[in-house]
Design a protein around this motif. Structure first.
Motif, PDB file in Angstrom:
ATOM      1  N   GLU A 472       0.819  -1.211   0.000  1.00 37.10           N
ATOM      2  CA  GLU A 472       0.000   0.000   0.000  1.00 37.10           C
ATOM      3  C   GLU A 472       0.854   1.262   0.000  1.00 37.10           C
ATOM      4  O   GLU A 472       0.448   2.292  -0.519  1.00 37.10           O
ATOM      5  N   ALA A 473       2.047   1.171   0.589  1.00 34.11           N
ATOM      6  CA  ALA A 473       2.931   2.332   0.644  1.00 34.11           C
ATOM      7  C   ALA A 473       3.725   2.503  -0.650  1.00 34.11           C
ATOM      8  O   ALA A 473       4.497   3.448  -0.769  1.00 34.11           O
ATOM      9  N   GLY A 474       3.580   1.606  -1.610  1.00 35.49           N
ATOM     10  CA  GLY A 474       4.183   1.853  -2.916  1.00 35.49           C
ATOM     11  C   GLY A 474       5.210   0.851  -3.396  1.00 35.49           C
ATOM     12  O   GLY A 474       5.839   1.042  -4.428  1.00 35.49           O
ATOM     13  N   MET A 475       5.411  -0.263  -2.652  1.00 35.28           N
ATOM     14  CA  MET A 475       6.393  -1.257  -3.077  1.00 35.28           C
ATOM     15  C   MET A 475       5.734  -2.190  -4.095  1.00 35.28           C
ATOM     16  O   MET A 475       5.460  -3.375  -3.831  1.00 35.28           O
ATOM     17  N   PHE A 476       5.485  -1.650  -5.241  1.00 37.81           N
ATOM     18  CA  PHE A 476       4.624  -2.272  -6.242  1.00 37.81           C
ATOM     19  C   PHE A 476       5.004  -1.703  -7.598  1.00 37.81           C
ATOM     20  O   PHE A 476       5.335  -0.533  -7.729  1.00 37.81           O
TER      21      PHE A 476
END
Ligand SMILES: [Cu+2]
Length: 482
Positions: A472-476
């Motif tokens: 959810e924090a952006g590790m995607f």
């Protein structure tokens, strides 16, 4: 984001597939399996908890099917918010992959979506919401595909692990972002000032600045569940004295990795993430978030209650189930182990060998993915980019052998998951080997893990850390090919 037009196109493609299936005599009778996303109640530590679930109308959690069948499902959303389910480890057409904003729009409350694709391989898989924080509310279920490994004389036992908090996940995430808990290393984090986080009862009491020690367990949970229950009131499964058991362990936790501990029983690990390996006999096995273990057990002839425990890495908190042979008495089991268990390592991973490895082949293309981020502000990223819909997908081309090089530059372990493809672990820290085929691999702090896959399923695919709050924090990120 998917455009309205693209959605209509994929919906048309799906209905065309349905029509095709109907034209075949065998498929004619079989209606799709209905799965309902529902709110439900469970009891945790003696208190009622309102959670989510995905069940068939008869109450069966998830699905059990057979390799060679088609995955024909109608998914109904019966909760009060949009939702969508990802079929973790399967290789559907990309529009049916269940990631809102990537593979398609979420299903609105009261709506439904149809799925229809062939099942190429068997094994232990699972399904979970990829929408918001619904996974933390236990919106997950087993997805079992039987194949020739399932012997008739073997009892199947599922152990589904989860972490649970009475604190709403949005609040957990807000506190993580607000927190000034600092991690050492990796990122350019400042002075630790964890005092503010202590006493909330929600967060871990800060990360010590112990160089070389990994940071584990960002979130302090109220309970760890196995099949929705704690050890205070565990799932007790009757087994045959002298019989054989296939234990299918699924780690559906949002954030928690475990050591599976079989006590005095030897277990034969025959598959990871559904894919067969050269068997490994042991009594303890690591399982990172989203991974699965298939373990064969020979139950002793004497009446006994055999504990299958899962102990949280870095701590002594535990959950588990009981295999009860004959009418053996069941003692009360503590939810804390006598001592803390260590962080997960790659010791087992480096020993695993795929039973059906990829054909040896030089990589046509390589992508380096530095795992980056910091506890300060809880910012997580890949190659220092936190994902937004404007981040361009990684480029690959159909037919290529692709290698992804994960380099963990943070002090936290990250279980990395690629959608729509199985991959093979082919290198750890510079050492090449024909490791396990799987869909989620753990990359501990400071380590380098390389996976290879064949680009044989074109589309737009997700690639991310499977720790829910990191994701959810952006590790995607995504990768795309046609
Ligand atoms: Cu992560």
């Amino acid at each position: 984001m998917l455009s309205r037009r693209a959605f209509l196109v994929s919906a048309a493609a799906a209905s065309a597939a349905t029509t095709l299936a109907r034209a075949q005599p065998n498929a004619e009778q079989a209606p799709p399996t209905v799965l309902r996303i529902e709110r439900r109640s469970i009891e945790v530590n003696g208190k009622p908890a309102s959670v989510l679930g995905v069940r068939q109308p008869d109450g069966t959690f998830g699905i059990r099917t057979e390799v060679g069948e088609r995955f024909r499902v109608r998914l109904e959303n019966r909760i009060e918010e949009p939702s969508l389910i990802h079929w973790h480890g399967l290789t559907p057409p990309w529009q049916q992959d269940g990631v809102p904003g990537v593979s398609g729009p979420p299903i609105p409350p009261g709506g439904s979506a149809d799925y229809d694709f062939p099942l190429r391989f068997g094994g232990t898989f699972w399904m979970h919401s990829h929408q918001g924080f619904q996974e933390q509310l236990l919106l997950a279920a087993p997805l079992i595909i039987r194949d020739q490994r399932d012997r008739p004389d073997q009892q199947e036992v599922i152990m589904m692990l989860a972490d649970f908090s009475f604190t709403p996940p949005e609040q957990i995430f807000a506190e993580l972002k607000k927190g000034t808990m600092s991690s050492m290393g990796g990122a350019s984090s400042g002075t630790p000032a964890s005092a503010g986080m202590k006493g909330t009862g929600t967060m871990a009491p800060g990360m010590a600045m112990n160089a070389g020690k990994p940071d584990l367990n960002d979130v302090t949970y109220d309970a760890f569940l196995a099949n929705d229950r704690t050890l205070g009131d565990p799932d007790v499964v009757k087994v045959e004295p002298g019989g054989r058991v296939l234990l299918r362990i699924i780690n559906s936790s949002s954030m928690s990795a475990f050591h599976v501990d079989l006590g005095a029983l030897d277990g034969e690990l025959i598959a990871v993430d559904g894919f067969p390996i050269a068997p490994v006999v042991a009594r303890r096995f690591p399982i990172a978030v989203a991974q699965r273990l298939d373990i064969r057990l020979a139950i002793p002839r004497a009446p006994a209650a055999h504990l299958v425990l899962a102990v949280l890495e870095g701590e002594n908190k535990q959950t588990g189930i009981i295999l009860r042979a004959a009418d053996a008495p069941i003692a009360r089991i503590s939810d804390t182990a006598s001592m803390a268990y260590p962080a997960l390592t790659l010791d087992l991973e480096s020993r695993l060998r795929a039973a059906s490895p990829l054909k040896p082949r030089k990589a046509d293309r390589t992508h380096i993915l530095n795992l980056t981020g910091t506890m300060a502000g809880y910012r997580w990223s890949l190659n220092n980019v936190s994902w937004t819909k404007d981040v361009p997908p990684l480029a690959i081309a159909q037919g290529e052998r692709v290698e992804l090089i994960f380099v963990n530059q943070t002090p936290m372990p990250h279980p990395m998951h690629l959608h729509g493809h199985e991959f093979q672990v082919v290198e750890i820290d510079g050492k090449r080997f024909a490791g396990a085929v799987r869909d989620t691999v753990l990359v501990p702090p400071g380590r380098r893990v390389v996976v290879a896959f064949d680009a044989n399923n074109p589309g737009l695919w997700s690639l991310h850390c499977h720790l829910l709050y990191h994701l959810e924090a952006g590790m995607f990120t995504t990768l795309r090919y046609v």
